[in-house]
Design an enzyme around this catalytic site. Structure first.
Site, mmCIF file in Angstrom:
data_model
loop_
_atom_site.group_PDB
_atom_site.id
_atom_site.type_symbol
_atom_site.label_atom_id
_atom_site.label_comp_id
_atom_site.label_asym_id
_atom_site.label_seq_id
_atom_site.Cartn_x
_atom_site.Cartn_y
_atom_site.Cartn_z
ATOM 1 N N GLN B 139 65.626 199.539 83.204
ATOM 2 C CA GLN B 139 65.057 199.574 81.966
ATOM 3 C C GLN B 139 66.422 199.300 80.889
ATOM 4 O O GLN B 139 67.127 200.348 81.111
ATOM 5 C CB GLN B 139 64.222 200.621 81.760
ATOM 6 C CG GLN B 139 63.656 200.640 80.160
ATOM 7 C CD GLN B 139 62.746 201.731 79.819
ATOM 8 O OE1 GLN B 139 62.942 202.927 80.173
ATOM 9 N NE2 GLN B 139 61.441 201.391 79.037
ATOM 10 N N SER B 174 67.640 204.769 84.473
ATOM 11 C CA SER B 174 67.574 205.194 85.992
ATOM 12 C C SER B 174 67.710 204.362 86.846
ATOM 13 O O SER B 174 66.988 203.235 86.588
ATOM 14 C CB SER B 174 66.566 206.194 85.888
ATOM 15 O OG SER B 174 65.540 205.836 85.022
ATOM 16 N N GLU B 257 47.004 201.446 85.556
ATOM 17 C CA GLU B 257 47.661 202.342 86.204
ATOM 18 C C GLU B 257 47.131 203.788 85.961
ATOM 19 O O GLU B 257 46.987 204.856 86.765
ATOM 20 C CB GLU B 257 49.043 202.446 86.382
ATOM 21 C CG GLU B 257 49.889 203.490 87.279
ATOM 22 C CD GLU B 257 49.725 203.341 88.696
ATOM 23 O OE1 GLU B 257 49.992 204.154 89.510
ATOM 24 O OE2 GLU B 257 49.125 202.288 88.954
#
Lengths: 371, 412
Positions: B139, B174, B257
């Site tokens: 990201q 990350s 989700e």
């Protein structure tokens, strides 16, 4: 286990809420706080005759409607939301389940129909002057007589003990802890109403001096049966706490939207927003836990003892937090007698301490999960 | 206690259970504890088993059965699973001890953004590559000067013919070391109001004038990176939702989700909790009333995660819109995790003062839990931002004075 309310249960909630808004608004609650008995007998009669709420979870063979514990808890949540002063908790939760859990069919046939139709008020007296909520600390003694039993000792913190017609008393015999029924007019019984911090829930101290009593269930079996009753009562009280906590949150949020300072609603300030969202977090967590607990009781789940202590500890603190923050968000007006915030604050504290506070139940919980 | 989610859910559970039994490679479950997850970002304890032939065979089975990105609609290569089925899938994989292979940011963020805002050609090109892991995304939102205030990002995107050229800096990335693609929010119009001058671009991450450096965290580990863009290029085809429309695209979160891990997310905390009880026993402190209070407090919070998940799932199963509890979950577990880390290190007492011997800044398990737990209340929206969002969206409190309301995201 379903964890979702049926349309009938949603309708029950709505009708109880409508009834309370019409017949027991907070202005009426304040009148009852000053009254002799502490509750409105006409509201009590309507709860029974029009709505049948006292009978809701009592089995049909004992004069009840035979609905589930979930229905009862919905009623309690609404009563807690409206701070309705009534002998409901003592009579319909504590006393009715003490009788049912004792498994004494004859006593249930004799005593439950009066509780179910609201004609008799009952309560459970187990706490003593020590203030301990632990059944192991009960000392009041019972001795057999020629035709019955005789009780001697004192009970305290007995909810609605000053108005109850029937008092179920936990006492110790040579066989162990046992449950007895004592009539309000029994000889040697002295009842003293205690002035309470929370005026919407009354307590009494009872002194028994050779008072005649009827054994309920098996002699020496109440250690187990009352533990089951108190687990249900903890979850029932948590439902009340949940209703009260939501009311305090609603009150705070409504005020924060309209109260202007520095030319803007105080609810636009992060300091207030963060308080309110923390209240919501805890109220919603309390809701998840309480609803799980309600269904666990209704399904007679094995985890009821664990869930009961967990729920009582969490909801006690969530309610107190919400009620305390509600006062803070209201500022000066929240500290006045005139404003209703203190009614919730006092009920929150009384419900937190009653049946054992967070520390007490966390210790129970640790024991029950095997730590 | 099992929760009754209705006959359709029960049938789906039976189907999945049978499918796992028939298709999971025999050795897979025994290889490692696939359910173990480090608390926060944590160590990749399963890095080695993930290289095994059994894992590869399992991945292929899942691909063939469309059980990777299974909640994506069928037209995009998924199975169109609803939240309840998705949760059952996670539960059953968990029960069988086999990994639920996910595609990270690609599955959860890039895919939904493409489905909502991409062209048919973009969907055709990019979605399949996410499912097969041909493209693995990291990201590119946060910058050194812009974390919570994403609308102010400064990384520039300049159109050059049929390409967009990106210059600037991103940080807190990350999984950067696994990625070959990055979804980047960059400023393509400096004159427009801040939310209206942004674009959302899928940028090739390797050999593209992007210098990625690992960033050492307070735990001593380096699990995220910072990236320096010096004229990185992407085809205009890779701009999702059109030029200067990036804010809306970036705010698309995964609608389908939701609920997927509602009934399983507490499991890692439950495991951690019982490990903590073992630690207390080992230290001979499990009878200490203060320690017992803290342990019971922790147990209560782990169970409330479970109860909340069950409640959420039950509502979804009934087709009801979940209430405000859905928005409090991240705040609840991240704040819990922080407190748990403190309880653990306090329990260690003096032992907590000393690190294990070894190269660099080694830490013991509980020291790592304590240190790593500070991240959860910062990433994916700090607790303070979460509280603002809850106050405004769930409680309806007004926005702060003097600021224009920002455009609302499409979904929560």
């Amino acid at each position: 286990m379903e964890l979702v309310f049926s349309p009938e249960q949603e309708e029950l909630r709505r009708s109880v809420r409508r009834f309370i808004e019409a017949r027991s608004p907070l202005s009426a609650v304040r009148e009852q706080m000053e009254s002799e008995t502490g509750y409105d007998a006409s509201v009590w009669r309507q709860l029974a005759d029009q709505m049948g709420l006292q009978s809701i979870a009592i089995p049909e063979e004992y004069g009840g409607a035979g609905s589930s514990f979930v229905d009862l808890a919905i009623v309690l949540e609404e009563l807690g939301r409206g701070l309705v002063p009534s002998p409901f908790f003592g009579s319909v939760v504590l006393a009715a389940y003490a009788l049912l859990d004792a498994g004494d069919d004859a006593a249930c046939r004799d005593l439950l129909p009066g509780i179910a139709d609201g004609s008799r008020l009952a309560t459970l007296a187990f706490t003593e002057d020590s203030g301990s909520w632990d059944l192991g600390d009960i000392t009041l003694s019972a001795v057999p007589e020629r035709d019955g039993w005789s009780l001697t000792g004192a009970k305290s913190y007995v909810v609605d003990g000053h108005v109850a017609d029937l008092i179920l008393v936990a006492a110790r015999t040579s066989a162990g802890l046992s449950l007895f029924a004592v009539e309000a007019d029994a000889s040697g019984l002295t009842r003293t109403e205690l002035p309470t911090l929370d005026q919407t829930r009354r307590l009494a101290r009872l002194v028994l001096d050779g008072t005649p009593a009827r054994l309920i269930g098996t002699d020496g079996a109440a250690e187990t049966s009352l533990a089951r009753t108190l687990d249900k009562a903890a979850i029932a009280l948590a439902a009340e706490q949940l209703g009260g906590a939501q009311a305090a949150l609603d009150m705070a949020v409504d005020y924060a939207k309209v109260r202007q300072q520095f030319d803007q609603p105080i609810g636009s300030f992060q300091a207030i927003k963060h308080k309110a969202s923390e209240m919501l977090l805890r109220v919603e967590s309390a809701r998840s836990a309480t609803y799980y607990g309600m269904w666990a009781v209704a399904d007679d789940g094995e985890d009821v003892p664990i869930v009961a202590s967990l729920v009582k500890a969490y909801c006690s603190e969530a309610y107190f937090h919400a009620a305390a923050e509600n006062i803070q968000i209201h500022g000066g007006i929240g500290f006045t007698w005139e404003h209703d915030a203190h009614l919730y604050f006092k009920r929150a504290k009384s419900a937190q301490l009653f049946l054992g506070d967070g520390d007490f139940h966390r210790e129970n919980l640790a024991e029950r999960v095997g730590i | 206690m099992e929760i009754d989610l209705g006959p359709e859910a029960a049938a789906f559970r039976t189907e999945i259970r049978g499918w796992i039994a028939a298709h999971a490679p025999a050795e897979l479950a025994a290889m490692t504890d696939w359910n173990a997850a480090a608390m926060t970002g944590g160590h990749s304890v399963n890095a080695e088993p993930e290289q095994s032939p059994e894992y590869a065979a399992w991945e292929q089975e899942l691909l063939d059965a469309r059980l990777i990105c299974a909640s994506w609609p069928e037209q995009y290569g998924g199975r169109g699973l609803g939240p309840v089925e998705n949760a059952i899938l996670t539960e059953e994989f968990h029960r069988a001890g086999v990994p639920r292979i996910r595609r990270g940011f690609g599955e959860g963020m890039v895919g939904p953004s493409l489905m909502a805002h991409g062209t048919a050609e973009q969907q055709e090109h990019f979605l399949r590559r996410i499912i097969t892991a041909e493209d693995v995304y990291c990201q590119g939102f946060s910058e050194p000067d812009h974390g919570s205030d994403l609308g102010s990002v400064e990384t520039r995107g300049v159109v050059d013919g049929d390409e967009i050229v990106i210059t600037g800096q991103k940080v807190w990335t990350s999984g950067f070391y696994r990625a070959n693609m990055m979804f980047v929010l960059c400023r393509t119009d400096t004159a427009a109001p801040k939310h209206r001058g942004l674009s959302y671009v899928l940028v090739p991450f390797l050999d593209n004038n992007i210098e990625a450096r690992p960033l050492k965290q307070m735990t001593g580990a380096a699990q995220f990176g910072q990236e320096f863009f010096d004229g990185a290029r992407a085809p205009m085809f890779n701009v999702v939702g059109g030029l200067n429309n990036g804010w809306k695209v970036a705010m698309t979160t995964l609608g389908f989700e939701r609920g997927g891990s509602a009934t399983t997310q507490h499991l890692r905390f439950e495991r951690e909790f019982w490990d903590l009880v073992d630690l207390a026993r080992k230290l001979g402190r499990e009878r200490d009333p203060l320690i017992r209070q803290q342990l019971a407090w922790a147990y209560t919070h782990v169970q409330i995660m479970r109860f909340s998940g069950l409640r959420l799932l039950s509502q979804l199963a009934e087709g009801r819109d979940p209430g405000p509890e859905a928005s409090t979950s991240k705040l609840f577990w991240s704040e819990y995790e922080k407190r748990l880390g403190e309880i653990a290190i306090d329990l260690l007492g003096a032992e907590g003062l000393v690190r294990p011997e070894g190269e660099g800044y080694q830490v013991s398990h509980w020291q790592d839990v304590f240190l790593a737990s500070r991240a959860g209340t910062i990433y994916s929206g700090t607790s303070e931002i979460q509280r603002n969002i809850i106050a405004e969206r769930a409680l309806g409190l007004p926005r702060e004075g003097g600021h224009k309301p920002a455009p609302k995201p499409a979904t929560r």
